[in-house]
Design a protein around this motif. Structure first.
Motif, PDB file in Angstrom:
ATOM      1  N   SER A   1      10.745 -29.921  32.133  1.00  9.26           N
ATOM      2  CA  SER A   1      11.133 -28.596  31.652  1.00  9.26           C
ATOM      3  C   SER A   1      10.027 -27.599  31.961  1.00  9.26           C
ATOM      4  CB  SER A   1      11.379 -28.612  30.135  1.00  9.26           C
ATOM      5  OG  SER A   1      12.454 -29.456  29.803  1.00  9.26           O
ATOM      6  N   ILE A   2      10.410 -26.462  32.538  1.00  7.10           N
ATOM      7  CA  ILE A   2       9.441 -25.399  32.824  1.00  7.10           C
ATOM      8  C   ILE A   2       9.187 -24.596  31.550  1.00  7.10           C
ATOM      9  CG2 ILE A   2       9.004 -23.310  34.154  1.00  7.10           C
ATOM     10  CD1 ILE A   2      10.810 -24.403  36.345  1.00  7.10           C
ATOM     11  N   ASP A   3       7.934 -24.487  31.170  1.00  6.55           N
ATOM     12  CA  ASP A   3       7.573 -23.727  29.964  1.00  6.55           C
ATOM     13  C   ASP A   3       7.356 -22.264  30.350  1.00  6.55           C
ATOM     14  OD1 ASP A   3       6.768 -22.835  27.534  1.00  6.55           O
ATOM     15  OD2 ASP A   3       4.949 -24.050  27.393  1.00  6.55           O
ATOM     16  N   ALA A   4       8.463 -21.571  30.587  1.00  2.97           N
ATOM     17  CA  ALA A   4       8.412 -20.149  30.935  1.00  2.97           C
ATOM     18  C   ALA A   4       9.749 -19.516  30.561  1.00  2.97           C
ATOM     19  CB  ALA A   4       8.156 -19.971  32.437  1.00  2.97           C
ATOM     20  N   PRO A   5       9.731 -18.252  30.151  1.00  4.86           N
ATOM     21  CA  PRO A   5      10.974 -17.561  29.758  1.00  4.86           C
ATOM     22  C   PRO A   5      11.748 -17.105  30.994  1.00  4.86           C
ATOM     23  CG  PRO A   5       9.131 -16.069  29.526  1.00  4.86           C
ATOM     24  CD  PRO A   5       8.558 -17.384  29.971  1.00  4.86           C
ATOM     25  N   LEU A   6      12.512 -18.009  31.591  1.00  2.81           N
ATOM     26  CA  LEU A   6      13.140 -17.718  32.877  1.00  2.81           C
ATOM     27  C   LEU A   6      14.384 -16.837  32.787  1.00  2.81           C
ATOM     28  CD1 LEU A   6      12.832 -21.067  34.886  1.00  2.81           C
ATOM     29  CD2 LEU A   6      11.318 -19.077  34.888  1.00  2.81           C
ATOM     30  N   TYR A   7      15.114 -16.902  31.682  1.00  2.00           N
ATOM     31  CA  TYR A   7      16.365 -16.138  31.638  1.00  2.00           C
ATOM     32  C   TYR A   7      16.821 -15.963  30.197  1.00  2.00           C
ATOM     33  CZ  TYR A   7      19.189 -20.027  30.063  1.00  2.00           C
ATOM     34  OH  TYR A   7      19.718 -21.017  29.275  1.00  2.00           O
ATOM     35  N   THR A   8      17.759 -15.056  29.998  1.00  4.85           N
ATOM     36  CA  THR A   8      18.468 -14.914  28.720  1.00  4.85           C
ATOM     37  C   THR A   8      19.971 -14.838  29.012  1.00  4.85           C
ATOM     38  OG1 THR A   8      18.118 -12.526  28.825  1.00  4.85           O
ATOM     39  CG2 THR A   8      16.637 -13.787  27.398  1.00  4.85           C
ATOM     40  N   THR A   9      20.764 -15.062  27.985  1.00  5.44           N
ATOM     41  CA  THR A   9      22.217 -14.975  28.109  1.00  5.44           C
ATOM     42  C   THR A   9      22.751 -13.991  27.084  1.00  5.44           C
ATOM     43  OG1 THR A   9      22.352 -17.284  28.833  1.00  5.44           O
ATOM     44  CG2 THR A   9      24.386 -16.270  28.068  1.00  5.44           C
ATOM     45  N   MET A  10      23.676 -13.151  27.528  1.00  3.45           N
ATOM     46  CA  MET A  10      24.284 -12.152  26.659  1.00  3.45           C
ATOM     47  C   MET A  10      25.561 -12.713  26.020  1.00  3.45           C
ATOM     48  SD  MET A  10      22.145  -9.777  27.433  1.00  3.45           S
ATOM     49  CE  MET A  10      21.007 -11.146  27.707  1.00  3.45           C
ATOM     50  N   PHE A  11      25.787 -12.359  24.769  1.00  4.96           N
ATOM     51  CA  PHE A  11      27.002 -12.759  24.061  1.00  4.96           C
ATOM     52  C   PHE A  11      27.554 -11.549  23.312  1.00  4.96           C
ATOM     53  CE2 PHE A  11      24.199 -16.389  24.355  1.00  4.96           C
ATOM     54  CZ  PHE A  11      25.024 -17.377  24.880  1.00  4.96           C
ATOM     55  N   THR A  12      28.839 -11.579  23.023  1.00  3.90           N
ATOM     56  CA  THR A  12      29.433 -10.524  22.206  1.00  3.90           C
ATOM     57  C   THR A  12      30.403 -11.124  21.197  1.00  3.90           C
ATOM     58  OG1 THR A  12      31.335 -10.129  23.678  1.00  3.90           O
ATOM     59  CG2 THR A  12      29.326  -8.873  24.115  1.00  3.90           C
ATOM     60  N   TYR A  13      30.619 -10.375  20.130  1.00  3.95           N
ATOM     61  CA  TYR A  13      31.731 -10.645  19.219  1.00  3.95           C
ATOM     62  C   TYR A  13      32.740  -9.526  19.428  1.00  3.95           C
ATOM     63  CZ  TYR A  13      30.416 -14.675  16.413  1.00  3.95           C
ATOM     64  OH  TYR A  13      30.167 -15.950  15.997  1.00  3.95           O
ATOM     65  N   ASN A  14      33.993  -9.914  19.675  1.00  3.35           N
ATOM     66  CA  ASN A  14      35.052  -8.934  19.927  1.00  3.35           C
ATOM     67  C   ASN A  14      36.234  -9.196  19.007  1.00  3.35           C
ATOM     68  OD1 ASN A  14      33.274  -8.853  22.246  1.00  3.35           O
ATOM     69  ND2 ASN A  14      34.832  -7.676  23.299  1.00  3.35           N
ATOM     70  N   ILE A  15      36.981  -8.138  18.733  1.00  4.83           N
ATOM     71  CA  ILE A  15      38.086  -8.197  17.769  1.00  4.83           C
ATOM     72  C   ILE A  15      39.391  -7.819  18.459  1.00  4.83           C
ATOM     73  CG2 ILE A  15      38.962  -7.266  15.575  1.00  4.83           C
ATOM     74  CD1 ILE A  15      36.007  -6.599  14.892  1.00  4.83           C
ATOM     75  N   ASN A  16      40.455  -8.513  18.117  1.00  2.00           N
ATOM     76  CA  ASN A  16      41.772  -8.169  18.633  1.00  2.00           C
ATOM     77  C   ASN A  16      42.112  -6.733  18.259  1.00  2.00           C
ATOM     78  OD1 ASN A  16      44.949  -8.117  17.749  1.00  2.00           O
ATOM     79  ND2 ASN A  16      44.631  -9.168  19.689  1.00  2.00           N
ATOM     80  N   ARG A  17      42.494  -5.941  19.234  1.00  5.52           N
ATOM     81  CA  ARG A  17      42.730  -4.521  19.003  1.00  5.52           C
ATOM     82  C   ARG A  17      43.854  -4.280  17.992  1.00  5.52           C
ATOM     83  NH1 ARG A  17      40.070  -0.126  18.964  1.00  5.52           N
ATOM     84  NH2 ARG A  17      39.025  -0.785  20.885  1.00  5.52           N
TER      85      ARG A  17
END
Length: 337
Positions: free
Chosen positions: A221-237
């Motif tokens: 495992s590389i000990d470096a902050p290589l990436y992030t992932t975006m998430f959302t919470y969405n609601i039925n219109r």
């Protein structure tokens, strides 16, 4: 004066039970992570706060672990009403949400909490158009993840010929650029890919390596902050539109940057603590990159910014303006690396 006082008292009594008289809403909330994931208790606390604020007229039932549908389908599940609220990884559908994909570019955010504040504040301008089929609630991220693999990787060129499970569309582009092969799998499916030898490396956050049982199938495992992932919470219109004004306000009050940061900080600590757990494993190597190696990674990922800009331009958004706004938000929140 008595009449005025009486009138005010009557009005006050009428206002107080107004929300209690609203038609009860029972939200189906779908998460594709298991109950052991830190998002589950965070989501539970969030919906309980909604119930309390609405005097019990908004209730929720949580459906974890892909009970209502696969991880890749969660945006469409919110759009189509299969669930009322869903947890979404926009990066699971390449090209569909090009604007928010900027947060997936490596070396953009330092940590989950401050990064989420910067991301959510910035994305609120763009979400109504990019996610117009649903009501956007908030965006957040996990703490920076890394590359974990069966063979030791120190420089980008080491990925050539490897089979990698990417975290999202942007790391998938990186793998392709470097001559690797992408093995697409959602987080719940990741362990199986490695266990069967279909993949020999994975971009993944640290704590989740243990939660999903992935750590048993990698050695480095590389000990470096290589990436992030975006998430959302969405609601039925439709679900949102059919609520009373008072209920809509409760939802709006729970779809804020402050709530996004609460989610991110709890999850961020969980992921960060995974680094020490990984270092404690026997026969497993967690290693830092040299300054020269890290500089090579930073140089290698530069074309990903142009790829993002091209996609955003096709969507009718000025990438220069969007990027400047994001950098300003990152600076305001002290969220950069």
């Amino acid at each position: 004066m008595r009449r005025i006082a009486l009138a005010l008292a009557v009005a006050g009594c009428a206002i107080a039970p107004a929300m209690a008289q609203d038609k009860q809403v029972n939200l189906k909330v779908s998460l594709w992570v298991p109950t052991a994931h830190p998002l589950y208790p965070s989501t539970k606390a969030w919906t309980e706060s909604m119930e309390k604020a609405s005097n019990g007229t908004i209730k929720a039932t949580l459906f974890p672990a892909e009970q209502l549908g696969k991880a890749f389908d969660h945006y469409d599940m919110a759009r189509d009403g299969i669930a009322d609220v869903t947890y979404i990884n926009p990066g699971y559908q390449p090209g569909r949400f090009p604007v928010i994909a900027v947060g997936q570019i490596p070396f953009t955010f330092a940590n989950a909490g401050k990064g989420t504040a910067a991301l959510d504040q910035w994305y609120r301008k763009y979400a109504p158009a990019e996610m117009k089929d649903t009501k956007f609630c908030f965006a957040f991220m996990h703490d920076p993840g890394s590359l974990h693999s069966r063979k030791k990787v120190t420089v980008p060129g080491d990925i050539k010929g490897m089979k990698i499970r990417p975290s999202h569309s942007t790391t998938a582009e990186l793998v392709t650029m470097l001559g690797g092969t992408n093995v697409q799998a959602s987080a719940p499916e990741a362990r199986d890919m490695l266990e069967r030898g279909v993949a020999d490396g994975i971009f993944f956050p640290w704590g989740s390596m243990f939660l999903f049982g992935v750590e048993k199938h990698i050695k480095y495992s590389i000990d470096a902050p290589l990436y992030t992932t975006m998430f959302t919470y969405n609601i039925n219109r439709r679900t949102y539109d059919n609520m009373s004004a008072a209920q809509k306000k409760v939802i709006d009050d729970h779809c804020t940057t402050e709530w996004a940061v609460k989610f991110a900080e709890a999850w961020g600590k969980f992921e960060h603590d995974g680094i020490a757990k990984m270092k404690a494993l026997p026969d497993h190597e967690v290693y830092k990159l040299t300054d020269a190696q890290l500089a090579e990674w930073r140089k290698t990922v530069e074309p990903l910014t142009q790829k993002w800009a091209d996609g955003v331009k096709k969507a009718g958004v000025d990438p220069d303006v969007a990027m400047k706004e994001l950098k300003d938000s990152i600076a305001r929140n002290n969220a950069g690396l």
